[in-house]
Design an enzyme around this catalytic site. Structure first.
Site, PDB file in Angstrom:
ATOM      1  N   LYS A 107       0.904  -1.231   0.087  1.00 46.55           N
ATOM      2  CA  LYS A 107       0.096   0.003   0.101  1.00 46.55           C
ATOM      3  C   LYS A 107       0.867   1.278   0.052  1.00 46.55           C
ATOM      4  CE  LYS A 107      -4.220  -0.279   0.604  1.00 46.55           C
ATOM      5  NZ  LYS A 107      -5.434  -0.151   0.088  1.00 46.55           N
ATOM      6  N   GLY A 219     -20.629   6.626   3.121  1.00 47.84           N
ATOM      7  CA  GLY A 219     -20.005   7.053   1.938  1.00 47.84           C
ATOM      8  C   GLY A 219     -20.643   6.710   0.432  1.00 47.84           C
ATOM      9  N   GLY A 221     -18.172   7.058  -2.487  1.00 47.21           N
ATOM     10  CA  GLY A 221     -17.171   7.082  -3.364  1.00 47.21           C
ATOM     11  C   GLY A 221     -17.313   5.935  -4.164  1.00 47.21           C
ATOM     12  N   ASN A 222     -16.354   5.555  -4.755  1.00 46.01           N
ATOM     13  CA  ASN A 222     -16.329   4.327  -5.908  1.00 46.01           C
ATOM     14  C   ASN A 222     -16.797   3.364  -5.307  1.00 46.01           C
ATOM     15  OD1 ASN A 222     -14.559   1.912  -6.738  1.00 46.01           O
ATOM     16  ND2 ASN A 222     -15.341   3.149  -8.601  1.00 46.01           N
TER      17      ASN A 222
HETATM   18  N1  GLU Z   1      -7.168  -0.209  -3.535  1.00 41.83           N
HETATM   19  C1  GLU Z   1      -7.972  -1.368  -3.377  1.00 41.83           C
HETATM   20  C2  GLU Z   1      -7.882  -2.076  -2.326  1.00 41.83           C
HETATM   21  O1  GLU Z   1      -7.544  -1.647  -1.154  1.00 41.83           O
HETATM   22  C3  GLU Z   1      -7.502  -2.058  -4.727  1.00 41.83           C
HETATM   23  C4  GLU Z   1      -6.162  -2.421  -4.521  1.00 41.83           C
HETATM   24  C5  GLU Z   1      -5.593  -3.077  -6.250  1.00 41.83           C
HETATM   25  O2  GLU Z   1      -6.564  -3.222  -7.024  1.00 41.83           O
HETATM   26  O3  GLU Z   1      -4.441  -3.589  -6.003  1.00 41.83           O
HETATM   27  O4  GLU Z   1      -8.191  -3.314  -2.218  1.00 41.83           O
END
Ligand code: GLU
Length: 428
Positions: A107, A219, A221-222
């Protein structure tokens, strides 16, 4: 983000410790898996449009890559912290393992508020993040993706910078790219849709029809948007959604007891998930305080905003009617509130299972990008549904067999898979 005394990394570690104990994990593997294996902390100087230079702090944490390259999003948020990114990188490892895709956990983030940056400044920030990391990420090392307040546009700038540095085309470096530029059809919908596939399976297991259920969502969002859309298409009633108002610096809950019109709400929402409250009245919405979403008399709660949203202060406000909480966000229930929910017998679809649709589709995108051959949307969504459904069933089965809380059952599966990988590689 850390709020007050809440620290998501401690939360992630205590969830891990609890299950490491249940499965009798050996000491060396415990030490290895309860922290990221690599951390990058760096500065990103950006020339601003007004001629000044601003220095931002950027991060990438690679928690574990025993099962495959590290994988996970990049967040842009003013309250981002090192420990939040550490926790989220750990959750990514468990997330990829629970859906059984050959990827590890990572991350990243930049402490910034993209809402106050121009397009050009955002582009320079994205390129700066990649410049600091270009040797430590890549299609076979660590594959970033969108997350809180980042999107396909940011991913493409990052890809372009990576390709400039490495001299070639490497579309498998990053996922969540725009369709037509290496992105996968269905990726935008994937996290929200994936969540509803697991909700659908949970309801089936309670012999309930989705058409007879209602939900309240935190929320817009997406994740929340596409969860709301599919849930409504399958016949469910979305009674309330909450959304952050960047002018008033607080959230509001938008409620319509007979059911919100989700496509109409989409049309009055900005790219960061803020609903225009001046236009919401025209859609017949009541505008209620921030926390009202949690008090709704509904069957399903979907916290799909940020971490640490259901706490000791508001957990008691959850209606007795709620039988299912599907965690769209990462870590939305803090440790203390989770204890109460666990004891209440409410059914929880834990975050790293419920929201794994995004990374599952990212994996499909990476496969398509590396092969330079792209699938039809139906094929993507069918594969996504199959992967999410089978992961949900496996966790439910483990929970039933060992009489475990769903979160612990998901951890048992993930930790066992990752522990096996580190052992097979001879790391411990
Ligand atoms: N940000 C998204 C998550 O927390 C997707 C991560 C990704 O697609 O690598 O799962």
């Amino acid at each position: 983000m850390t709020h007050g005394s809440y620290n998501p990394y401690e939360n992630a570690q205590s969830q891990f410790d609890r299950v490491a104990e249940i499965i009798g994990l050996d000491e060396a593997t415990r030490v290895l898996l309860r922290q990221p294996m690599k951390e990058y902390h760096f500065t990103i100087p950006v020339h601003m449009d007004d001629g000044s230079t601003k220095v931002f702090n950027g991060y990438r944490m690679q928690h574990n890559d025993a099962r495959g390259p590290a994988k996970g999003g990049i967040r842009f948020h003013p309250q981002e912290t090192v420990d939040t990114i550490r926790a989220l990188s750990m959750w990514m490892t468990w997330k990829c393992a629970v859906v059984d895709i050959p990827l590890g956990g990572g991350k990243g983030g930049i402490i910034c508020d993209p809402r106050n940056l121009t397009e050009n400044e955002q582009e320079r920030l994205c390129r700066g993040w990649v410049r600091q990391l270009a040797k430590n990420v890549g299609p076979f090392i660590d594959v970033p993706a969108p997350d809180v307040m980042t999107n396909g546009k940011h991913m493409l700038w990052m890809l372009d910078e990576f390709e400039l540095i490495h001299g070639g085309r490497f579309p498998g470096f990053i996922t969540g790219k725009p369709v037509g530029m290496g992105g996968s059809l269905g990726r935008t919908e994937a996290t929200g849709y994936g969540l509803i596939y697991t909700v659908r399976e949970a309801l089936k297991s309670f012999a309930m029809r989705i058409e007879n259920t209602s939900a309240s969502i935190q929320g817009f969002g997406n994740v929340a948007q596409y969860a709301a859309k599919l849930y409504q298409e399958l016949g469910g009633t979305v009674v309330a959604v909450s959304s952050w108002d960047n002018t008033d610096k607080k959230a509001y809950t938008f409620r319509k007891k007979s059911g919100l019109d989700i496509p109409a709400l989409f049309s009055i929402t900005d790219p960061f998930g803020s609903i225009d409250k001046n236009k919401a009245g025209d859609l017949g919405c009541e505008i209620l305080p921030e926390d009202a979403w949690i008090e709704e008399e509904v069957d399903i709660l979907i916290p799909a905003a940020l971490e640490n949203q259901i706490t000791l202060e508001n957990v008691g406000k959850i209606s007795k009617q709620v039988l299912l909480i599907a965690e769209g966000a990462n870590g939305p229930i803090n440790t203390d509130a989770d204890e109460i929910i666990r004891k209440s017998g409410m059914f929880v679809i834990p975050d790293f299972l419920a929201n794994a649709g995004g990374v599952t589709c990212s994996y499909f995108e990476q496969v398509q990008s590396n092969a330079n051959y792209y699938w039809e949307k139906d094929e993507v969504l069918q594969k996504l549904d199959a992967q999410m459904t089978s992961a949900f069933k496996a966790v439910k089965e483990t929970a039933k067999k060992h009489d475990l809380y769903m979160r612990d059952a998901a951890y048992v599966i993930s930790i066992n898979r990752v522990a096996q990988a580190v052992k097979m590689r001879g790391w411990v």
